[in-house]
Design a protein around this motif. Structure first.
Motif, PDB file in Angstrom:
ATOM      1  N   CYS A  96       0.865  -1.169   0.000  1.00  0.00           N
ATOM      2  CA  CYS A  96       0.000   0.000   0.000  1.00  0.00           C
ATOM      3  C   CYS A  96       0.907   1.227   0.000  1.00  0.00           C
ATOM      4  N   VAL A  97       0.605   2.198  -0.857  1.00  0.00           N
ATOM      5  CA  VAL A  97       1.504   3.333  -1.029  1.00  0.00           C
ATOM      6  C   VAL A  97       0.712   4.647  -1.044  1.00  0.00           C
ATOM      7  N   LYS A  98       1.207   5.606  -0.321  1.00  0.00           N
ATOM      8  CA  LYS A  98       0.575   6.929  -0.270  1.00  0.00           C
ATOM      9  C   LYS A  98       1.153   7.826  -1.362  1.00  0.00           C
ATOM     10  N   ALA A  99       0.272   8.508  -2.057  1.00  0.00           N
ATOM     11  CA  ALA A  99       0.719   9.459  -3.077  1.00  0.00           C
ATOM     12  C   ALA A  99       1.082  10.809  -2.457  1.00  0.00           C
ATOM     13  N   LEU A 100       1.755  11.616  -3.235  1.00  0.00           N
ATOM     14  CA  LEU A 100       2.157  12.944  -2.791  1.00  0.00           C
ATOM     15  C   LEU A 100       1.035  13.965  -2.948  1.00  0.00           C
ATOM     16  N   ALA A 101       0.030  13.642  -3.744  1.00  0.00           N
ATOM     17  CA  ALA A 101      -1.045  14.584  -4.047  1.00  0.00           C
ATOM     18  C   ALA A 101      -2.387  13.865  -4.054  1.00  0.00           C
ATOM     19  N   SER A 102      -3.428  14.631  -4.348  1.00  0.00           N
ATOM     20  CA  SER A 102      -4.775  14.064  -4.342  1.00  0.00           C
ATOM     21  C   SER A 102      -5.060  13.194  -5.560  1.00  0.00           C
ATOM     22  N   ARG A 103      -4.165  13.242  -6.514  1.00  0.00           N
ATOM     23  CA  ARG A 103      -4.317  12.443  -7.712  1.00  0.00           C
ATOM     24  C   ARG A 103      -2.928  12.063  -8.213  1.00  0.00           C
ATOM     25  N   THR A 104      -2.868  11.196  -9.199  1.00  0.00           N
ATOM     26  CA  THR A 104      -1.623  10.847  -9.858  1.00  0.00           C
ATOM     27  C   THR A 104      -1.772  11.067 -11.362  1.00  0.00           C
ATOM     28  N   TRP A 105      -0.634  11.102 -12.032  1.00  0.00           N
ATOM     29  CA  TRP A 105      -0.621  11.369 -13.461  1.00  0.00           C
ATOM     30  C   TRP A 105       0.034  10.201 -14.180  1.00  0.00           C
ATOM     31  N   SER A 106      -0.637   9.659 -15.175  1.00  0.00           N
ATOM     32  CA  SER A 106      -0.113   8.492 -15.879  1.00  0.00           C
ATOM     33  C   SER A 106       1.135   8.824 -16.684  1.00  0.00           C
ATOM     34  N   SER A 107       1.365  10.099 -16.952  1.00  0.00           N
ATOM     35  CA  SER A 107       2.512  10.511 -17.767  1.00  0.00           C
ATOM     36  C   SER A 107       3.792  10.640 -16.954  1.00  0.00           C
ATOM     37  N   VAL A 108       3.672  10.501 -15.637  1.00  0.00           N
ATOM     38  CA  VAL A 108       4.817  10.658 -14.749  1.00  0.00           C
ATOM     39  C   VAL A 108       5.100   9.321 -14.060  1.00  0.00           C
ATOM     40  N   ASN A 109       6.367   9.000 -13.913  1.00  0.00           N
ATOM     41  CA  ASN A 109       6.767   7.783 -13.223  1.00  0.00           C
ATOM     42  C   ASN A 109       6.047   7.692 -11.875  1.00  0.00           C
ATOM     43  N   TYR A 110       5.309   6.610 -11.673  1.00  0.00           N
ATOM     44  CA  TYR A 110       4.517   6.494 -10.440  1.00  0.00           C
ATOM     45  C   TYR A 110       5.399   6.484  -9.192  1.00  0.00           C
ATOM     46  N   SER A 111       6.578   5.933  -9.311  1.00  0.00           N
ATOM     47  CA  SER A 111       7.461   5.896  -8.136  1.00  0.00           C
ATOM     48  C   SER A 111       7.798   7.295  -7.641  1.00  0.00           C
ATOM     49  N   LEU A 112       7.809   8.256  -8.548  1.00  0.00           N
ATOM     50  CA  LEU A 112       8.123   9.635  -8.168  1.00  0.00           C
ATOM     51  C   LEU A 112       6.927  10.354  -7.553  1.00  0.00           C
ATOM     52  N   GLN A 113       5.766   9.759  -7.654  1.00  0.00           N
ATOM     53  CA  GLN A 113       4.547  10.406  -7.182  1.00  0.00           C
ATOM     54  C   GLN A 113       4.092   9.886  -5.817  1.00  0.00           C
ATOM     55  N   HIS A 114       4.878   9.032  -5.191  1.00  0.00           N
ATOM     56  CA  HIS A 114       4.487   8.431  -3.925  1.00  0.00           C
ATOM     57  C   HIS A 114       5.601   8.577  -2.905  1.00  0.00           C
ATOM     58  N   ASP A 115       5.218   8.635  -1.617  1.00  0.00           N
ATOM     59  CA  ASP A 115       6.257   8.851  -0.622  1.00  0.00           C
ATOM     60  C   ASP A 115       6.313   7.819   0.491  1.00  0.00           C
ATOM     61  N   TYR A 116       5.185   7.308   0.927  1.00  0.00           N
ATOM     62  CA  TYR A 116       5.220   6.359   2.042  1.00  0.00           C
ATOM     63  C   TYR A 116       4.672   4.995   1.610  1.00  0.00           C
ATOM     64  N   TRP A 117       5.338   3.958   2.125  1.00  0.00           N
ATOM     65  CA  TRP A 117       4.999   2.585   1.791  1.00  0.00           C
ATOM     66  C   TRP A 117       4.684   1.802   3.060  1.00  0.00           C
ATOM     67  N   GLY A 118       3.751   0.861   2.925  1.00  0.00           N
ATOM     68  CA  GLY A 118       3.551  -0.097   3.996  1.00  0.00           C
ATOM     69  C   GLY A 118       4.611  -1.186   3.915  1.00  0.00           C
ATOM     70  N   GLN A 119       4.533  -2.127   4.831  1.00  0.00           N
ATOM     71  CA  GLN A 119       5.530  -3.202   4.862  1.00  0.00           C
ATOM     72  C   GLN A 119       5.186  -4.331   3.900  1.00  0.00           C
ATOM     73  N   GLY A 120       3.972  -4.349   3.412  1.00  0.00           N
ATOM     74  CA  GLY A 120       3.585  -5.338   2.426  1.00  0.00           C
ATOM     75  C   GLY A 120       2.852  -6.525   3.019  1.00  0.00           C
ATOM     76  N   THR A 121       2.046  -7.141   2.193  1.00  0.00           N
ATOM     77  CA  THR A 121       1.354  -8.368   2.571  1.00  0.00           C
ATOM     78  C   THR A 121       1.524  -9.361   1.429  1.00  0.00           C
ATOM     79  N   GLN A 122       1.872 -10.579   1.779  1.00  0.00           N
ATOM     80  CA  GLN A 122       2.182 -11.590   0.773  1.00  0.00           C
ATOM     81  C   GLN A 122       0.895 -12.216   0.227  1.00  0.00           C
ATOM     82  N   VAL A 123       0.837 -12.297  -1.084  1.00  0.00           N
ATOM     83  CA  VAL A 123      -0.248 -13.008  -1.766  1.00  0.00           C
ATOM     84  C   VAL A 123       0.373 -14.136  -2.572  1.00  0.00           C
TER      85      VAL A 123
END
Length: 127
Positions: A96-123
């Motif tokens: 689960c990842v939090k974005a930097l803004a209220s929306r994201t842009w498909s034209s921009v690298n998604y990794s650059l648009q997010h700042d905080y990550w959870g620890q993950g859950t295995q599927v």
């Protein structure tokens, strides 16, 4: 302090379903877009799905389109990922990842648009 705690992962059979949840705290959840990303063993990071802060728009990777559904409950500070028709190739650690803004842009690298990550859950999808 921002905390993102994923839950709901586990073992599922091909064709089965799982619902991931991400409980958020430490920020005003309703103001930020949220996303799910995954990483399978030996593979790169894949941005699976995202949702705008108000839930008005969503996006999905082609690999999960039509099978996964993202949603959010701003009253509960929680974002969900409903995963149906699971395939073995969906096996991964889901973040689960939090974005930097209220929306994201498909034209921009998604990794650059997010700042905080959870620890993950295995599927794991396997018969």
């Amino acid at each position: 302090q921002v905390h993102l705690v994923e839950s709901g992962g586990g073992l599922a059979q091909p064709g089965g379903s799982l619902r991931l949840s991400c409980a958020a705290s430490g920020f005003t959840f309703s103001k930020y877009a949220m996303s799910w990303a995954r990483q399978a063993p030996g593979k790169g990071l894949e941005w699976v799905s995202g949702i705008y802060s108000n839930g008005s728009n969503t996006y999905y990777a082609d690999s999960v389109k039509g099978r996964f559904t993202i949603s959010r409950d701003n009253a509960k500070n929680t974002v969900y990922l409903q995963m149906n028709s699971l395939k073995p190739e969906d096996t991964a650690l889901y973040y689960c990842v939090k974005a930097l803004a209220s929306r994201t842009w498909s034209s921009v690298n998604y990794s650059l648009q997010h700042d905080y990550w959870g620890q993950g859950t295995q599927v794991t999808v396997s018969s």
